[in-house]
Design a protein around this motif. Structure first.
Motif, PDB file in Angstrom:
ATOM      1  N   PRO A 190     -69.700 -55.525  32.984  1.00 34.34           N
ATOM      2  CA  PRO A 190     -70.048 -56.789  33.639  1.00 34.34           C
ATOM      3  C   PRO A 190     -70.032 -56.698  35.160  1.00 34.34           C
ATOM      4  CG  PRO A 190     -67.812 -56.869  32.793  1.00 34.34           C
ATOM      5  CD  PRO A 190     -68.412 -55.600  32.277  1.00 34.34           C
ATOM      6  N   LYS A 191     -69.401 -55.673  35.692  1.00 32.72           N
ATOM      7  CA  LYS A 191     -69.387 -55.514  37.143  1.00 32.72           C
ATOM      8  C   LYS A 191     -70.784 -55.241  37.675  1.00 32.72           C
ATOM      9  CE  LYS A 191     -67.487 -52.599  40.843  1.00 32.72           C
ATOM     10  NZ  LYS A 191     -66.624 -51.432  41.152  1.00 32.72           N
ATOM     11  N   ASP A 192     -71.541 -54.448  36.965  1.00 29.90           N
ATOM     12  CA  ASP A 192     -72.854 -54.031  37.449  1.00 29.90           C
ATOM     13  C   ASP A 192     -74.013 -54.765  36.778  1.00 29.90           C
ATOM     14  OD1 ASP A 192     -71.760 -52.163  39.204  1.00 29.90           O
ATOM     15  OD2 ASP A 192     -71.730 -50.590  37.683  1.00 29.90           O
ATOM     16  N   ILE A 193     -73.784 -55.296  35.596  1.00 24.90           N
ATOM     17  CA  ILE A 193     -74.847 -56.007  34.888  1.00 24.90           C
ATOM     18  C   ILE A 193     -74.508 -57.487  34.894  1.00 24.90           C
ATOM     19  CG2 ILE A 193     -76.036 -56.310  32.692  1.00 24.90           C
ATOM     20  CD1 ILE A 193     -75.571 -53.389  32.105  1.00 24.90           C
ATOM     21  N   ASN A 194     -75.338 -58.250  35.557  1.00 27.10           N
ATOM     22  CA  ASN A 194     -75.086 -59.670  35.727  1.00 27.10           C
ATOM     23  C   ASN A 194     -75.420 -60.443  34.452  1.00 27.10           C
ATOM     24  OD1 ASN A 194     -76.296 -62.518  36.666  1.00 27.10           O
ATOM     25  ND2 ASN A 194     -74.688 -61.868  38.079  1.00 27.10           N
ATOM     26  N   LEU A 195     -74.644 -61.485  34.175  1.00 26.28           N
ATOM     27  CA  LEU A 195     -74.873 -62.292  32.983  1.00 26.28           C
ATOM     28  C   LEU A 195     -76.278 -62.886  32.977  1.00 26.28           C
ATOM     29  CD1 LEU A 195     -73.740 -63.565  30.382  1.00 26.28           C
ATOM     30  CD2 LEU A 195     -72.911 -65.463  31.803  1.00 26.28           C
ATOM     31  N   ASN A 196     -76.759 -63.330  34.115  1.00 30.47           N
ATOM     32  CA  ASN A 196     -78.104 -63.896  34.161  1.00 30.47           C
ATOM     33  C   ASN A 196     -79.156 -62.871  33.737  1.00 30.47           C
ATOM     34  OD1 ASN A 196     -77.132 -66.313  35.020  1.00 30.47           O
ATOM     35  ND2 ASN A 196     -77.785 -66.094  37.146  1.00 30.47           N
ATOM     36  N   TYR A 197     -78.979 -61.654  34.196  1.00 25.50           N
ATOM     37  CA  TYR A 197     -79.884 -60.576  33.845  1.00 25.50           C
ATOM     38  C   TYR A 197     -79.891 -60.320  32.348  1.00 25.50           C
ATOM     39  CZ  TYR A 197     -81.103 -55.570  33.423  1.00 25.50           C
ATOM     40  OH  TYR A 197     -81.625 -54.357  33.058  1.00 25.50           O
ATOM     41  N   ALA A 198     -78.716 -60.405  31.747  1.00 31.16           N
ATOM     42  CA  ALA A 198     -78.582 -60.114  30.322  1.00 31.16           C
ATOM     43  C   ALA A 198     -79.049 -61.261  29.436  1.00 31.16           C
ATOM     44  CB  ALA A 198     -77.132 -59.774  29.991  1.00 31.16           C
ATOM     45  N   THR A 199     -79.153 -62.482  29.991  1.00 31.67           N
ATOM     46  CA  THR A 199     -79.488 -63.651  29.170  1.00 31.67           C
ATOM     47  C   THR A 199     -80.786 -64.319  29.615  1.00 31.67           C
ATOM     48  OG1 THR A 199     -78.057 -65.034  30.543  1.00 31.67           O
ATOM     49  CG2 THR A 199     -77.098 -64.140  28.517  1.00 31.67           C
ATOM     50  N   ASN A 210     -93.222 -46.356  36.820  1.00 35.36           N
ATOM     51  CA  ASN A 210     -94.392 -46.961  36.193  1.00 35.36           C
ATOM     52  C   ASN A 210     -94.981 -48.117  36.995  1.00 35.36           C
ATOM     53  OD1 ASN A 210     -92.635 -49.138  35.694  1.00 35.36           O
ATOM     54  ND2 ASN A 210     -92.298 -48.588  33.559  1.00 35.36           N
ATOM     55  N   GLY A 211     -94.347 -48.453  38.120  1.00 37.33           N
ATOM     56  CA  GLY A 211     -94.858 -49.494  38.990  1.00 37.33           C
ATOM     57  C   GLY A 211     -94.667 -50.905  38.465  1.00 37.33           C
ATOM     58  N   LEU A 212     -93.886 -51.065  37.408  1.00 38.05           N
ATOM     59  CA  LEU A 212     -93.701 -52.375  36.792  1.00 38.05           C
ATOM     60  C   LEU A 212     -92.433 -53.052  37.301  1.00 38.05           C
ATOM     61  CD1 LEU A 212     -94.632 -51.426  33.114  1.00 38.05           C
ATOM     62  CD2 LEU A 212     -96.078 -52.593  34.793  1.00 38.05           C
ATOM     63  N   THR A 213     -92.455 -54.366  37.296  1.00 39.38           N
ATOM     64  CA  THR A 213     -91.314 -55.155  37.744  1.00 39.38           C
ATOM     65  C   THR A 213     -90.486 -55.608  36.554  1.00 39.38           C
ATOM     66  OG1 THR A 213     -92.489 -55.935  39.706  1.00 39.38           O
ATOM     67  CG2 THR A 213     -90.613 -57.255  38.959  1.00 39.38           C
ATOM     68  N   TYR A 214     -89.184 -55.425  36.657  1.00 40.32           N
ATOM     69  CA  TYR A 214     -88.257 -55.796  35.583  1.00 40.32           C
ATOM     70  C   TYR A 214     -87.266 -56.828  36.083  1.00 40.32           C
ATOM     71  CZ  TYR A 214     -90.225 -52.167  32.774  1.00 40.32           C
ATOM     72  OH  TYR A 214     -91.118 -51.424  32.054  1.00 40.32           O
ATOM     73  N   THR A 215     -87.158 -57.899  35.314  1.00 43.36           N
ATOM     74  CA  THR A 215     -86.179 -58.934  35.634  1.00 43.36           C
ATOM     75  C   THR A 215     -85.406 -59.368  34.406  1.00 43.36           C
ATOM     76  OG1 THR A 215     -87.933 -60.582  35.437  1.00 43.36           O
ATOM     77  CG2 THR A 215     -87.417 -59.792  37.662  1.00 43.36           C
ATOM     78  N   SER A 216     -85.415 -58.560  33.342  1.00 43.10           N
ATOM     79  CA  SER A 216     -84.547 -58.827  32.192  1.00 43.10           C
ATOM     80  C   SER A 216     -84.142 -57.512  31.554  1.00 43.10           C
ATOM     81  CB  SER A 216     -85.239 -59.727  31.152  1.00 43.10           C
ATOM     82  OG  SER A 216     -86.058 -58.998  30.282  1.00 43.10           O
ATOM     83  N   LEU A 217     -82.906 -57.429  31.154  1.00 44.01           N
ATOM     84  CA  LEU A 217     -82.377 -56.221  30.526  1.00 44.01           C
ATOM     85  C   LEU A 217     -83.092 -55.937  29.205  1.00 44.01           C
ATOM     86  CD1 LEU A 217     -80.389 -53.909  30.323  1.00 44.01           C
ATOM     87  CD2 LEU A 217     -78.653 -55.528  29.526  1.00 44.01           C
ATOM     88  N   MET A 234     -78.109 -69.693  24.933  1.00 41.08           N
ATOM     89  CA  MET A 234     -79.023 -69.367  26.017  1.00 41.08           C
ATOM     90  C   MET A 234     -79.822 -68.102  25.711  1.00 41.08           C
ATOM     91  SD  MET A 234     -78.068 -68.747  30.042  1.00 41.08           S
ATOM     92  CE  MET A 234     -77.037 -70.211  30.004  1.00 41.08           C
ATOM     93  N   TYR A 235     -79.117 -67.040  25.291  1.00 43.05           N
ATOM     94  CA  TYR A 235     -79.797 -65.778  25.022  1.00 43.05           C
ATOM     95  C   TYR A 235     -80.781 -65.921  23.870  1.00 43.05           C
ATOM     96  CZ  TYR A 235     -80.818 -61.015  23.681  1.00 43.05           C
ATOM     97  OH  TYR A 235     -81.497 -59.874  23.352  1.00 43.05           O
ATOM     98  N   ASN A 236     -80.316 -66.484  22.761  1.00 42.26           N
ATOM     99  CA  ASN A 236     -81.158 -66.516  21.572  1.00 42.26           C
ATOM    100  C   ASN A 236     -82.368 -67.427  21.743  1.00 42.26           C
ATOM    101  OD1 ASN A 236     -79.845 -64.630  19.877  1.00 42.26           O
ATOM    102  ND2 ASN A 236     -78.220 -66.110  19.479  1.00 42.26           N
ATOM    103  N   GLN A 237     -82.195 -68.573  22.398  1.00 41.57           N
ATOM    104  CA  GLN A 237     -83.362 -69.436  22.623  1.00 41.57           C
ATOM    105  C   GLN A 237     -84.361 -68.773  23.560  1.00 41.57           C
ATOM    106  OE1 GLN A 237     -83.926 -72.823  21.101  1.00 41.57           O
ATOM    107  NE2 GLN A 237     -85.806 -71.706  21.551  1.00 41.57           N
ATOM    108  N   LYS A 238     -83.858 -68.160  24.621  1.00 35.52           N
ATOM    109  CA  LYS A 238     -84.759 -67.465  25.549  1.00 35.52           C
ATOM    110  C   LYS A 238     -85.444 -66.287  24.864  1.00 35.52           C
ATOM    111  CE  LYS A 238     -84.061 -69.674  29.540  1.00 35.52           C
ATOM    112  NZ  LYS A 238     -85.152 -70.261  30.356  1.00 35.52           N
ATOM    113  N   LEU A 239     -84.720 -65.594  23.985  1.00 37.30           N
ATOM    114  CA  LEU A 239     -85.312 -64.469  23.257  1.00 37.30           C
ATOM    115  C   LEU A 239     -86.490 -64.944  22.414  1.00 37.30           C
ATOM    116  CD1 LEU A 239     -85.051 -61.430  22.347  1.00 37.30           C
ATOM    117  CD2 LEU A 239     -83.695 -62.301  20.426  1.00 37.30           C
TER     118      LEU A 239
END
Length: 335
Positions: A204-213, A225-232, A276-281
């Motif tokens: 959790p120190k390096d991986i933010n909850l927002n990023y994971a959910t 690959n030149g792609l932008t990532y904003t979710s784990l 939050m995670y499951n609905q967003k998924l």
């Protein structure tokens, strides 16, 4: 479900959020139906619960006649695991594969079988049984006139190594290469269990909850690959695609055969985070990933119920979308 190794992504010392993709197609998400509990409803009640919530796909972890009978004529598409305990028999004896098909598939003509999963998160020496068992089952299905049912295997995410950035992903072990080559030859997908929760809970120190959910945060570009990532989740899935490309099998599809978030029992496990995670998924996979934008990513949520007899970490008992009395664990919409 076992704890999914995330060592190769724990170097992902980034704070990320949700990747905004406009869905181009709508497809109901699948849900895994685990039965390790002493208080679960009957199979017929469970199938009705799927139907009443518009859930059109199911995964079960071994053949069970009451479930298969309840699914008959329901039109719910099914992933059925063979059960890890019989991999050796299926691998060594084509007649065992023929018997399996006869007893567990042909015997239930009203069931909409989609995939047969030859092993779930197989490790150690048993990995050498996966491919011959797949080959024998594929042959048995073809001989029975059931070649449309695809044979695959469900792997832990840690079969991928060097998964950050996603474009670096490749298969950790050589046994995976002939497996994915076989999938390429049959047109079957690779089934993969993908859990951002375990990566977050481990680091959790390096991986933010927002990023994971799937919540808003920083965007990062993969220079490979030149792609932008904003979710784990996207980063993990696209590293599997990269590994398939590295193996020379870029056309093999990925099906996420498990993903979920616990509502209790451990660090970061709460009703709020799980909802939050499951609905967003559910909303997210309709639009694919940065590497496969606009391509619906077939995904199975883990799991239908909280299972009070699961072993291992306490979180294992709390992945359910529903309680054993069929009430929702929290509010969620499947469409």
């Amino acid at each position: 479900m076992a704890k999914h190794g995330a060592a190769s992504i724990l170097t992902l010392a980034l704070v990320l959020g949700v990747f905004a993709i406009t869905p181009t197609a709508v497809q109901s998400i699948g849900v895994c139906y685990g039965v390790i509990g002493d208080n679960l409803p009957s199979a017929s009640d469970v199938v009705q619960l799927y139907r009443s919530n518009g859930i059109d796909s199911m995964r079960i972890y071994f053949p069970r006649s009451d479930i298969l009978q309840a699914l008959s004529s329901s039109n719910i598409a099914l992933i059925m695991d063979v059960g890890n305990d019989i991999l050796g028999a299926l691998a060594s004896d084509p007649s065992a594969a023929a018997s399996f098909v006869q007893n567990n598939i042909q015997a239930f003509p009203g069931v909409n079988f989609r995939y047969i999963a030859v092993g779930n998160e197989v490790t150690g020496n048993d990995t050498h049984n996966i491919l011959p068992a797949m080959q024998n089952l594929n042959g048995a299905l073809a001989a029975a006139g059931l070649g449309s049912v695809k044979v695959s295997t469900s792997v832990r995410f840690d079969v991928i190594t060097d998964s950050y950035p996603p474009s670096n992903g490749y298969f950790r072990d050589d046994y995976m290469i002939p497996i994915v080559e076989f999938l390429a030859s049959t047109g079957a997908p690779l089934l993969a269990n993908v859990y951002p929760y375990f990566a977050y809970a481990d680091n959790p120190k390096d991986i933010n909850l927002n990023y994971a959910t799937f919540q808003p945060g920083t965007t990062v570009t993969d220079d490979g690959n030149g792609l932008t990532y904003t979710s784990l989740f996207d980063a993990m899935v696209d590293s599997i695609y990269a590994a398939l490309e590295d193996a020379g099998t870029p056309d093999v599809r990925v099906v996420v055969s498990e993903s979920g978030w616990p509502s209790a029992g451990g660090f970061g496990a709460s009703v709020r985070n799980a909802q939050m995670y499951n609905q967003k998924l559910i909303n997210h996979v309709k639009g694919g990933t940065p590497k496969k934008p606009g391509e619906v990513l077939e995904t199975y949520m883990f799991a239908m119920f909280n299972e009070n007899e699961k072993t291992g970490d306490e979180t294992e008992k709390h992945f359910g979308l529903f309680n054993p009395n069929k009430s929702p664990s929290y509010s969620i919409k499947f469409h």
